[in-house]
Write a protein that holds these residues in place. Sequence first.
Motif, mmCIF file in Angstrom:
data_model
loop_
_atom_site.group_PDB
_atom_site.id
_atom_site.type_symbol
_atom_site.label_atom_id
_atom_site.label_comp_id
_atom_site.label_asym_id
_atom_site.label_seq_id
_atom_site.Cartn_x
_atom_site.Cartn_y
_atom_site.Cartn_z
ATOM 1 N N UNK A 58 -31.818 -8.266 45.990
ATOM 2 C CA UNK A 58 -30.627 -8.927 45.443
ATOM 3 C C UNK A 58 -30.985 -10.291 44.860
ATOM 4 N N UNK A 59 -31.854 -11.017 45.524
ATOM 5 C CA UNK A 59 -32.265 -12.327 45.043
ATOM 6 C C UNK A 59 -33.054 -12.224 43.749
ATOM 7 N N UNK A 60 -33.946 -11.235 43.660
ATOM 8 C CA UNK A 60 -34.743 -11.094 42.440
ATOM 9 C C UNK A 60 -33.898 -10.600 41.268
ATOM 10 N N UNK A 61 -32.767 -9.932 41.534
ATOM 11 C CA UNK A 61 -31.895 -9.450 40.465
ATOM 12 C C UNK A 61 -31.027 -10.571 39.893
ATOM 13 N N UNK A 63 -30.093 -14.126 38.113
ATOM 14 C CA UNK A 63 -30.760 -15.001 37.140
ATOM 15 C C UNK A 63 -31.107 -16.345 37.780
ATOM 16 N N UNK A 64 -32.042 -17.060 37.163
ATOM 17 C CA UNK A 64 -32.436 -18.363 37.684
ATOM 18 C C UNK A 64 -31.292 -19.371 37.599
ATOM 19 N N UNK A 65 -30.431 -19.224 36.584
ATOM 20 C CA UNK A 65 -29.260 -20.086 36.449
ATOM 21 C C UNK A 65 -28.146 -19.281 35.790
ATOM 22 N N UNK A 66 -26.923 -19.785 35.888
ATOM 23 C CA UNK A 66 -25.757 -19.113 35.331
ATOM 24 C C UNK A 66 -25.577 -19.568 33.884
ATOM 25 N N UNK A 67 -26.101 -18.787 32.953
ATOM 26 C CA UNK A 67 -26.082 -19.154 31.539
ATOM 27 C C UNK A 67 -24.654 -19.276 31.005
ATOM 28 N N UNK A 68 -23.746 -18.436 31.470
ATOM 29 C CA UNK A 68 -22.351 -18.488 31.015
ATOM 30 C C UNK A 68 -21.714 -19.811 31.435
ATOM 31 N N UNK A 69 -21.951 -20.195 32.685
ATOM 32 C CA UNK A 69 -21.374 -21.464 33.187
ATOM 33 C C UNK A 69 -21.961 -22.661 32.441
ATOM 34 N N UNK A 70 -23.251 -22.628 32.145
ATOM 35 C CA UNK A 70 -23.888 -23.719 31.398
ATOM 36 C C UNK A 70 -23.260 -23.833 30.014
ATOM 37 N N UNK A 71 -23.017 -22.699 29.358
ATOM 38 C CA UNK A 71 -22.381 -22.715 28.033
ATOM 39 C C UNK A 71 -20.972 -23.289 28.117
ATOM 40 N N UNK A 72 -20.203 -22.916 29.143
ATOM 41 C CA UNK A 72 -18.849 -23.454 29.330
ATOM 42 C C UNK A 72 -18.885 -24.968 29.498
ATOM 43 N N UNK A 73 -19.821 -25.457 30.308
ATOM 44 C CA UNK A 73 -19.920 -26.899 30.532
ATOM 45 C C UNK A 73 -20.334 -27.633 29.261
ATOM 46 N N UNK A 74 -21.250 -27.054 28.492
ATOM 47 C CA UNK A 74 -21.656 -27.676 27.220
ATOM 48 C C UNK A 74 -20.466 -27.797 26.272
ATOM 49 N N UNK A 75 -19.676 -26.737 26.168
ATOM 50 C CA UNK A 75 -18.514 -26.758 25.283
ATOM 51 C C UNK A 75 -17.499 -27.796 25.752
ATOM 52 N N UNK A 76 -17.235 -27.870 27.040
ATOM 53 C CA UNK A 76 -16.290 -28.852 27.578
ATOM 54 C C UNK A 76 -16.794 -30.268 27.331
ATOM 55 N N UNK A 77 -18.079 -30.466 27.462
ATOM 56 C CA UNK A 77 -18.675 -31.782 27.210
ATOM 57 C C UNK A 77 -18.535 -32.145 25.733
#
Length: 100
Positions: A58-61, A63-77
């Motif tokens: 489960x851990x290896x499946x 992702x290293x980071x949540x790409x969707x959340x990062x995109x949301x934060x970039x847009x809000x910023x």
Amino acid sequence: MTINTKSRGNRMKISGTSSSAITTVTPGAGAVSVPVQTEASAAPAALQSAVLQPAADALSAMPDFDAVRVAELREALARGELPFDAGRLAGLIQKFHSGR
């Protein structure tokens, strides 16, 4: 690590070596080693591996980071909806790298 106890009769010597035995030393006689089962040797490696395998999968499946959340934060910023304090960020980075 060696522990010597002052008691009547036998003395027990516990060393920090990798052997799994306690050596009993009797004054005037030889040493007798008694095997000791430790937690690491109590369960076979295959059993430990089988128990932990679902969690490892489960851990290896993930992702290293949540790409969707990062995109949301970039847009809000970018829209100005997310406050950003460069001075505070610099202070936190300095604090993290200085160990304070």
